[in-house]
Scaffold this active site. Structure first.
Site, PDB file in Angstrom:
ATOM      1  CB  THR A  55       7.621  -8.847   5.513  1.00 60.90           C
ATOM      2  OG1 THR A  55       6.956  -7.586   5.550  1.00 60.90           O
ATOM      3  CG2 THR A  55       7.626  -9.434   6.891  1.00 60.90           C
ATOM      4  CG  ASP A  98       8.202  -1.414   2.030  1.00 62.75           C
ATOM      5  OD1 ASP A  98       8.231  -1.776   3.208  1.00 62.75           O
ATOM      6  OD2 ASP A  98       7.148  -1.226   1.387  1.00 62.75           O
ATOM      7  CB  SER A 151       5.534   1.158  -0.398  1.00 55.66           C
ATOM      8  OG  SER A 151       5.085   0.350   0.633  1.00 55.66           O
ATOM      9  CB  THR A 185       2.461  -8.921   1.054  1.00 62.80           C
ATOM     10  OG1 THR A 185       2.572  -8.039   2.170  1.00 62.80           O
ATOM     11  CG2 THR A 185       3.078 -10.255   1.365  1.00 62.80           C
ATOM     12  CG  ASP A 186       2.609  -3.503   1.820  1.00 66.53           C
ATOM     13  OD1 ASP A 186       1.918  -4.365   2.412  1.00 66.53           O
ATOM     14  OD2 ASP A 186       3.358  -2.718   2.416  1.00 66.53           O
ATOM     15  CB  THR A 190      -7.151  -8.328  -4.386  1.00 71.07           C
ATOM     16  OG1 THR A 190      -7.678  -8.136  -5.692  1.00 71.07           O
ATOM     17  CG2 THR A 190      -7.362  -7.061  -3.591  1.00 71.07           C
ATOM     18  CD  GLN A 215     -16.405   1.854  -4.529  1.00 76.27           C
ATOM     19  OE1 GLN A 215     -16.873   1.668  -3.421  1.00 76.27           O
ATOM     20  NE2 GLN A 215     -16.406   3.041  -5.104  1.00 76.27           N
TER      21      GLN A 215
HETATM   22  N1  ASP Z   1       5.901  -3.420   3.549  1.00 76.93           N
HETATM   23  C1  ASP Z   1       6.212  -4.761   3.102  1.00 76.93           C
HETATM   24  C2  ASP Z   1       6.328  -4.735   1.593  1.00 76.93           C
HETATM   25  O1  ASP Z   1       5.360  -4.837   0.903  1.00 76.93           O
HETATM   26  C3  ASP Z   1       5.170  -5.714   3.555  1.00 76.93           C
HETATM   27  C4  ASP Z   1       5.411  -7.138   3.183  1.00 76.93           C
HETATM   28  O2  ASP Z   1       6.394  -7.542   2.643  1.00 76.93           O
HETATM   29  O3  ASP Z   1       4.523  -7.933   3.482  1.00 76.93           O
HETATM   30  O4  ASP Z   1       7.415  -4.598   1.107  1.00 76.93           O
END
Ligand code: ASP
Length: 350
Positions: free
Chosen positions: A16, A60, A62, A92-93, A168, A280
């Site tokens: 992001t 991204d 992910s 951040t993900d 986390t 958890q």
């Molecule tokens: N979808 C983004 C990522 O992790 C979210 C972020 O950067 O906060 O790449």
């Protein structure tokens, strides 16, 4: 403490922080890194020499995984002697997974590697990205008596500097996206950046950086829930080639004691699958001796993950199996802290 001529390598992987809203679709898309720097003219005022490298195309987070982690390690290793510190801009993900993986891959690290990102793109008025980026660079450059203040892989986010393999992601909306529940912050940024130097991991002896690149992906996360069926557990444990399971249990490491469940786990352990018990709960440690439900797991050879995060346990298993260790060796290493990722209770050692 600001070092006038510190040199920092800023590695932009994506996320992001470097995104811009497509005016037609409203979707956030990556934009060129140059624009990112144009949006932070403050960087020039820091007085450091900041060089940049960009993933092309930016990703991204992910999409991140062992190949990208290896790419990051290669960049750091190739530039290790040229820079005082490294800042990685990352989505951040999955940042906590990358930070955990890098902490294992960069053996003998004695320079700061600080990951950061933001919840709002850096070009937006209310962005948290500027603050995160500028402070992360300051931390990467900070030295005392010529020695880096934090020679660790860390995440800096919203005023907290945290050991990377303890973090986390906890919030998808607010600026406090990360927490390190089982290890205190290494520094807090307010008017000053206050370091808690006693908490910082320091290499015992100075050895050259030893970069590692190998990972084994045959790992799975099994999250227990009340009513989980034998079909589900069976299908997970019979994944072809499976080597390690990070099993997220209840409370202090408890799981159901149904005979079918324990039999399946026991059979998997006998086949050489390493099952690591993590909780958890967001905070606290697994203690399988505390309740009968946990004790049964101990008896069948489930390994304690103590207070590890799931992210760190996954990265550690991938790393250890990637280096060809046998299940027994992997178990031994899971019971040790390699780089401050886990607290081993004294009662366990004696
Ligand atoms: N979808 C983004 C990522 O992790 C979210 C972020 O950067 O906060 O790449």
């Amino acid at each position: 403490m600001k070092q006038e001529k510190a040199s920092i390598l800023l590695i932009y992987t994506g996320g992001t922080i470097g995104m811009i809203e497509n005016p037609e679709t409203g979707i956030l898309e990556a934009f060129n890194f140059k624009s990112l720097l144009e949006n932070v003219p403050e960087l020039k005022k820091l007085g450091y020499s900041v060089s940049t490298i960009q993933f092309n195309p930016p990703m991204d987070s992910s999409e991140m995984g062992p190949d990208c982690w290896a790419k990051l390690v290669r960049i750091i290793a190739d530039n290790y002697n040229v820079y005082d510190g490294f800042v990685i801009l990352h989505g951040t993900d999955t940042m906590a997974f990358t930070a955990s993986a890098l902490s294992f891959m960069l053996e003998n690290l004695d320079k700061p590697v600080i990951l950061t990102g933001s919840q709002l793109p850096i070009g937006m008025l209310r962005t948290d990205g500027k603050e995160n980026l500028i402070t992360a660079i300051e931390i990467a450059a900070a030295k005392e008596n010529g020695i880096p203040m934090v020679p660790e892989v860390c995440i800096f986010f919203e005023n907290h500097l945290m050991r990377g393999n303890r973090t986390t992601k906890i919030n998808a909306d607010y600026f406090n996206a990360f927490r390190s529940f089982n290890y205190p912050a290494l520094a807090r940024a307010g008017i000053y950046i206050k370091y808690d130097t006693n908490l910082v991991y320091r290499p015992v002896s100075r050895k050259p950086l030893k970069p590692h690149y190998l990972f084994d992906r045959n790992i799975v996360i099994l999250k227990l829930f009340p009513g989980i069926s034998s079909e589900v557990v069976q299908s997970i444990l019979s994944i072809p080639g499976l080597k390690g399971v990070v099993m997220e249990t209840f409370g202090s490491g408890n799981a159901p004691t149904y005979p079918w469940f324990l039999d399946m786990l026991k059979e998997a352990v006998t086949r050489g699958i390493v099952i690591v018990n993590v909780t958890q709960c967001t905070a606290g440690s697994v203690e399988m001796q505390r309740y009968e439900t946990g004790h049964k797991l101990l008896e069948i050879g489930v390994v304690s993950g103590f207070d590890s995060t799931t992210e760190s346990a996954v990265a550690k298993l991938m790393f250890l199996f990637g280096h060809g260790l046998s299940p027994e060796e992997v178990k031994e290493h899971m019971h040790c802290s390699l780089i401050g990722e886990v607290t081993i209770p004294d009662s366990w050692r004696s």
